[in-house]
Motif scaffolding. Structure first.
Motif, PDB file in Angstrom:
ATOM      1  N   LEU A  16       0.538  -1.201  -0.091  1.00  0.00           N
ATOM      2  CA  LEU A  16      -0.260  -0.409  -0.215  1.00  0.00           C
ATOM      3  C   LEU A  16       0.901   1.296   0.101  1.00  0.00           C
ATOM      4  O   LEU A  16       1.814   1.465   0.762  1.00  0.00           O
ATOM      5  CB  LEU A  16      -1.136   0.697   0.627  1.00  0.00           C
ATOM      6  N   VAL A  17       0.234   2.228  -0.813  1.00  0.00           N
ATOM      7  CA  VAL A  17       1.181   3.404  -1.087  1.00  0.00           C
ATOM      8  C   VAL A  17       0.395   4.291  -0.826  1.00  0.00           C
ATOM      9  O   VAL A  17      -0.747   4.614  -0.823  1.00  0.00           O
ATOM     10  CB  VAL A  17       1.874   3.729  -2.843  1.00  0.00           C
ATOM     11  N   VAL A  18       1.106   5.601  -0.451  1.00  0.00           N
ATOM     12  CA  VAL A  18       0.450   6.845  -0.290  1.00  0.00           C
ATOM     13  C   VAL A  18       1.121   7.759  -1.444  1.00  0.00           C
ATOM     14  O   VAL A  18       1.974   7.837  -1.952  1.00  0.00           O
ATOM     15  CB  VAL A  18       0.559   7.148   1.307  1.00  0.00           C
ATOM     16  N   GLU A  19       0.120   9.175  -1.652  1.00  0.00           N
ATOM     17  CA  GLU A  19       1.042  10.438  -2.764  1.00  0.00           C
ATOM     18  C   GLU A  19       1.896  10.332  -2.096  1.00  0.00           C
ATOM     19  O   GLU A  19       2.412  11.092  -1.401  1.00  0.00           O
ATOM     20  CB  GLU A  19      -0.591  11.396  -2.112  1.00  0.00           C
ATOM     21  N   ASP A  20       2.557  10.997  -3.314  1.00  0.00           N
ATOM     22  CA  ASP A  20       4.152  11.169  -3.032  1.00  0.00           C
ATOM     23  C   ASP A  20       5.273  10.236  -2.566  1.00  0.00           C
ATOM     24  O   ASP A  20       6.433  10.810  -2.158  1.00  0.00           O
ATOM     25  CB  ASP A  20       4.254  12.497  -1.857  1.00  0.00           C
ATOM     26  N   GLN A  21       4.870   9.074  -2.404  1.00  0.00           N
ATOM     27  CA  GLN A  21       5.698   8.201  -1.464  1.00  0.00           C
ATOM     28  C   GLN A  21       7.250   7.425  -2.486  1.00  0.00           C
ATOM     29  O   GLN A  21       5.752   7.715  -4.301  1.00  0.00           O
ATOM     30  CB  GLN A  21       5.273   7.013  -1.109  1.00  0.00           C
ATOM     31  N   VAL A  22       8.112   7.963  -2.226  1.00  0.00           N
ATOM     32  CA  VAL A  22       9.070   6.860  -4.133  1.00  0.00           C
ATOM     33  C   VAL A  22       8.981   5.628  -3.509  1.00  0.00           C
ATOM     34  O   VAL A  22       8.931   4.789  -2.667  1.00  0.00           O
ATOM     35  CB  VAL A  22      10.291   7.590  -3.180  1.00  0.00           C
ATOM     36  N   LEU A  23       8.282   5.968  -5.161  1.00  0.00           N
ATOM     37  CA  LEU A  23       8.608   4.147  -5.812  1.00  0.00           C
ATOM     38  C   LEU A  23       9.427   3.282  -5.951  1.00  0.00           C
ATOM     39  O   LEU A  23       9.408   2.237  -6.454  1.00  0.00           O
ATOM     40  CB  LEU A  23       7.387   4.480  -7.088  1.00  0.00           C
TER      41      LEU A  23
ATOM     42  N   VAL B 252      17.560   9.267  -9.616  1.00  0.00           N
ATOM     43  CA  VAL B 252      16.395  10.139  -9.755  1.00  0.00           C
ATOM     44  C   VAL B 252      15.550   9.911  -9.715  1.00  0.00           C
ATOM     45  O   VAL B 252      14.851   8.387  -8.984  1.00  0.00           O
ATOM     46  CB  VAL B 252      16.165  10.801 -11.058  1.00  0.00           C
ATOM     47  N   ASP B 253      14.218  10.044  -8.174  1.00  0.00           N
ATOM     48  CA  ASP B 253      13.413   9.612  -7.656  1.00  0.00           C
ATOM     49  C   ASP B 253      11.879   9.832  -8.265  1.00  0.00           C
ATOM     50  O   ASP B 253      11.788  10.718  -8.747  1.00  0.00           O
ATOM     51  CB  ASP B 253      13.572   9.692  -5.929  1.00  0.00           C
ATOM     52  N   ILE B 254      11.376   8.611  -8.659  1.00  0.00           N
ATOM     53  CA  ILE B 254      10.403   8.918  -9.143  1.00  0.00           C
ATOM     54  C   ILE B 254       9.032   8.235  -7.997  1.00  0.00           C
ATOM     55  O   ILE B 254       8.602   7.653  -7.310  1.00  0.00           O
ATOM     56  CB  ILE B 254      10.079   6.992  -9.885  1.00  0.00           C
ATOM     57  N   PRO B 255       8.228   9.710  -7.651  1.00  0.00           N
ATOM     58  CA  PRO B 255       7.286   9.641  -6.224  1.00  0.00           C
ATOM     59  C   PRO B 255       5.776   8.915  -7.177  1.00  0.00           C
ATOM     60  O   PRO B 255       5.231   9.195  -8.275  1.00  0.00           O
ATOM     61  CB  PRO B 255       7.064  11.343  -6.529  1.00  0.00           C
ATOM     62  N   SER B 256       5.413   8.095  -6.245  1.00  0.00           N
ATOM     63  CA  SER B 256       3.343   7.895  -6.223  1.00  0.00           C
ATOM     64  C   SER B 256       2.490   9.527  -6.783  1.00  0.00           C
ATOM     65  O   SER B 256       2.368  10.434  -5.634  1.00  0.00           O
ATOM     66  CB  SER B 256       2.909   7.672  -5.508  1.00  0.00           C
ATOM     67  N   PRO B 257       2.042   9.562  -8.000  1.00  0.00           N
ATOM     68  CA  PRO B 257       0.805  10.404  -7.699  1.00  0.00           C
ATOM     69  C   PRO B 257      -0.814  10.137  -6.801  1.00  0.00           C
ATOM     70  O   PRO B 257      -1.391  11.063  -6.821  1.00  0.00           O
ATOM     71  CB  PRO B 257       0.604  10.416  -9.047  1.00  0.00           C
ATOM     72  N   VAL B 258      -0.768   9.102  -6.482  1.00  0.00           N
ATOM     73  CA  VAL B 258      -1.732   8.803  -5.665  1.00  0.00           C
ATOM     74  C   VAL B 258      -1.845   8.018  -4.689  1.00  0.00           C
ATOM     75  O   VAL B 258      -0.916   7.028  -4.578  1.00  0.00           O
ATOM     76  CB  VAL B 258      -2.808   8.219  -6.747  1.00  0.00           C
TER      77      VAL B 258
ATOM     78  N   LEU C 263      -8.343   6.410 -16.085  1.00  0.00           N
ATOM     79  CA  LEU C 263      -8.750   4.871 -16.789  1.00  0.00           C
ATOM     80  C   LEU C 263      -7.846   5.274 -18.323  1.00  0.00           C
ATOM     81  O   LEU C 263      -7.350   4.946 -18.700  1.00  0.00           O
ATOM     82  CB  LEU C 263     -10.283   5.315 -17.278  1.00  0.00           C
ATOM     83  N   LYS C 264      -7.310   6.412 -18.061  1.00  0.00           N
ATOM     84  CA  LYS C 264      -6.542   7.559 -18.738  1.00  0.00           C
ATOM     85  C   LYS C 264      -4.763   6.627 -18.456  1.00  0.00           C
ATOM     86  O   LYS C 264      -4.286   7.703 -17.254  1.00  0.00           O
ATOM     87  CB  LYS C 264      -6.543   8.299 -19.692  1.00  0.00           C
ATOM     88  N   GLU C 265      -3.885   6.481 -19.201  1.00  0.00           N
ATOM     89  CA  GLU C 265      -2.896   5.792 -18.868  1.00  0.00           C
ATOM     90  C   GLU C 265      -2.181   7.284 -18.782  1.00  0.00           C
ATOM     91  O   GLU C 265      -1.674   8.244 -19.546  1.00  0.00           O
ATOM     92  CB  GLU C 265      -1.781   5.449 -19.006  1.00  0.00           C
ATOM     93  N   SER C 266      -1.124   7.825 -17.309  1.00  0.00           N
ATOM     94  CA  SER C 266      -0.968   8.159 -17.147  1.00  0.00           C
ATOM     95  C   SER C 266       0.709   8.927 -16.759  1.00  0.00           C
ATOM     96  O   SER C 266       1.373   7.443 -16.147  1.00  0.00           O
ATOM     97  CB  SER C 266      -1.008   9.447 -15.876  1.00  0.00           C
ATOM     98  N   ALA C 267       1.626   9.946 -17.240  1.00  0.00           N
ATOM     99  CA  ALA C 267       2.883   9.824 -17.140  1.00  0.00           C
ATOM    100  C   ALA C 267       3.861  10.310 -14.838  1.00  0.00           C
ATOM    101  O   ALA C 267       1.943  10.082 -14.912  1.00  0.00           O
ATOM    102  CB  ALA C 267       3.315  10.400 -17.901  1.00  0.00           C
ATOM    103  N   ALA C 268       4.593   9.830 -14.777  1.00  0.00           N
ATOM    104  CA  ALA C 268       4.411  10.146 -13.621  1.00  0.00           C
ATOM    105  C   ALA C 268       4.698  11.005 -12.806  1.00  0.00           C
ATOM    106  O   ALA C 268       5.078  11.861 -14.126  1.00  0.00           O
ATOM    107  CB  ALA C 268       5.980   8.920 -12.961  1.00  0.00           C
ATOM    108  N   PRO C 269       4.375  11.361 -12.137  1.00  0.00           N
ATOM    109  CA  PRO C 269       4.492  13.192 -11.843  1.00  0.00           C
ATOM    110  C   PRO C 269       5.690  13.761 -12.038  1.00  0.00           C
ATOM    111  O   PRO C 269       7.084  12.697 -11.859  1.00  0.00           O
ATOM    112  CB  PRO C 269       4.016  13.269 -10.177  1.00  0.00           C
ATOM    113  N   ALA C 270       6.658  14.865 -11.743  1.00  0.00           N
ATOM    114  CA  ALA C 270       7.993  15.603 -12.101  1.00  0.00           C
ATOM    115  C   ALA C 270       8.232  14.641 -11.169  1.00  0.00           C
ATOM    116  O   ALA C 270       8.440  14.380  -9.658  1.00  0.00           O
ATOM    117  CB  ALA C 270       8.398  16.636 -12.194  1.00  0.00           C
ATOM    118  N   PRO C 271      10.071  14.157 -11.551  1.00  0.00           N
ATOM    119  CA  PRO C 271      11.584  13.105 -10.390  1.00  0.00           C
ATOM    120  C   PRO C 271      10.628  14.485  -9.211  1.00  0.00           C
ATOM    121  O   PRO C 271      11.517  15.730  -9.414  1.00  0.00           O
ATOM    122  CB  PRO C 271      12.119  12.918 -11.723  1.00  0.00           C
TER     123      PRO C 271
END
Length: 426
Positions: A30-37, A47-53, A85-93
């Motif tokens: 389970l992840v929260v918004e802004d958690q590094v994936l 570069v860190d990739i965070p979760s948007p959701v 439903l629309k695939e989205s790019a990850a938020p800004a690194p």
């Protein structure tokens, strides 16, 4: 329930693909918004990739070490409601100066108490010990893994309190405090035969370092030159300045003096402050002195750059060296901060040894290596006196730099350091 698909983001500067270096989550987490994936590796920077959701990880798009194209599927997360439903790019690194992921996750959780319906990570169990599968590899930095090995601790048994369950040095201390180790075993156990093996994939920063070192030694015609320097006078000056101005301006190490010596010496030896494009057969000499300062981090050797060293005072250089070193060690140095050097300074401090043979930081043509300072008896004006001595072990690209010029360049640095007033005479 819906699915939110995150694509590999465009990190910029025309990069079409990046290397997936490390996952901080696994399927089922389970992840929260802004958690590094995940961490991804560009030419130089991590570069860190965070979760948007908020949600639950249901699929990972690659394995550590895999090179992934920008726009390819990175991770799929199950979310409340219809989802995206629309695939989205990850938020800004995550930018270099943003706070650590753990602090950001905590802030998100505190600022959204009303979103109780959204999935949240299960609370961590108390205590330093945790059971993992025998083949499960816990998240930990190379330094923590080595520390655990030295202590005889099985890392899979230690509960990690860092982001995404990462095991920290503090977790090893807590594990020891609980008496979970074999520290009280008979001394004879230290001589028991061992047959364990560990295979460590060469990925991420370590792969980049390996490629650059191999490329440098294969392409450049290295030669090294070692010179002994009496640093007694400059060490006395440094101690005096720290005593007088340390509280207000910050403490000075030897490095800013070395940077200043480079700047002054390069005025007479501009061929050292250069880059060599061996494919185009062009040497570019630069007026600006951008000094790379080799820095060791948990993920390997990095070279942050002190830009325009020719325009910096001792304390300005010292502050910038400290800032960049901390950013590199914490994995927060940006791509710009890790590129563009014109000459490199490398030092292992007290571990510097007597002599070293530094590898060039291509496309540069010179690197100055600093060895440790030792007190030795020396003959000065017919008298045996104790002096503080240090070697400079420097390497040059013989395709561009002649041996005589290299020797004269290092001798110029020696003269400046042995007569420190000349560092500031214009």
């Amino acid at each position: 329930m819906g699915t939110h698909v995150i694509k590999m983001p465009d990190i910029g500067e025309g990069i079409a693909e990046v290397e997936l270096s490390q996952w901080h989550v696994k399927v089922g987490d389970l992840v929260v918004e802004d958690q590094v994936l995940a961490d991804v590796m560009t030419d130089k920077a991590m570069v860190d990739i965070p979760s948007p959701v908020h949600g639950k990880v249901i699929a990972l798009g690659g394995q550590p070490g895999e090179v992934m194209a920008v726009g390819s599927v990175l991770i799929s997360i199950e979310v409340e409601g219809a989802g995206n439903l629309k695939e989205s790019a990850a938020p800004a690194p995550v930018a270099a100066k943003e706070p650590p992921a753990a602090a950001k996750v905590e802030a998100v959780v505190e600022s959204k108490p009303a979103a109780a319906a959204a999935p949240r990570p299960a609370p961590a169990c108390q205590g330093p010990m945790v059971a993992r599968e025998a083949d499960e590899r816990p998240l930990a930095s190379p330094a923590v893994r080595k520390h655990a090995l030295d202590l005889g601790i099985q890392l899979r048994l230690v509960r990690g309190t860092g982001p995404a369950g990462r095991v920290l040095h503090e977790d090893l201390d807590a594990y020891l405090a609980q008496g979970q180790t074999n520290a009280s075993a008979p001394a004879a156990a230290a001589y028991a035969q061992r047959h364990d093996e560990e295979q460590i994939p060469v990925i991420g920063m370590r792969r980049k370092i390996a490629q650059r070192m191999q490329d440098a030694t294969q392409r450049a015609a290295h030669f090294s030159y070692v010179e002994e320097i009496d640093v007694t006078a400059i060490e006395e000056l440094r101690a005096h300045l720290n005593e007088k101005h340390g509280a207000s301006r910050g403490k000075l190490t030897l490095l800013p003096f070395l940077v200043r010596a480079l700047v002054v010496a390069l005025r007479d030896f501009p061929q050292m402050n250069a880059r060599y494009d061996d494919e185009a057969q062009v040497i570019t000499r630069l007026g600006a002195v951008h000094v790379g300062v080799a820095t060791q981090s948990d993920v390997g050797l990095m070279v942050p750059v002190v830009r325009h060293a020719e325009a910096r005072s001792l304390w300005d250089s010292a502050a910038e060296i400290s800032r960049l070193a901390n950013a590199a060690r914490n994995g927060k140095a940006s791509r710009d901060e890790l590129s563009g050097s014109t000459i490199t300074l490398t030092s292992l401090g007290a571990l510097g040894g007597i002599v070293s043979t530094p590898v060039l930081n291509l496309p540069e043509v010179a690197i100055v290596g600093v060895n440790k300072i030792v007190e030795r008896p020396m003959v000065v004006k017919g008298q045996v006196v104790i002096r503080k001595m240090m070697n400079l072990s420097s390497s040059f690209d013989h395709r561009v730099v002649d041996g005589m010029d290299a020797a004269l360049f290092i001798q110029a640095i020696r003269g400046l350091l042995e007569q420190p007033a000349t560092l500031f005479v214009e």
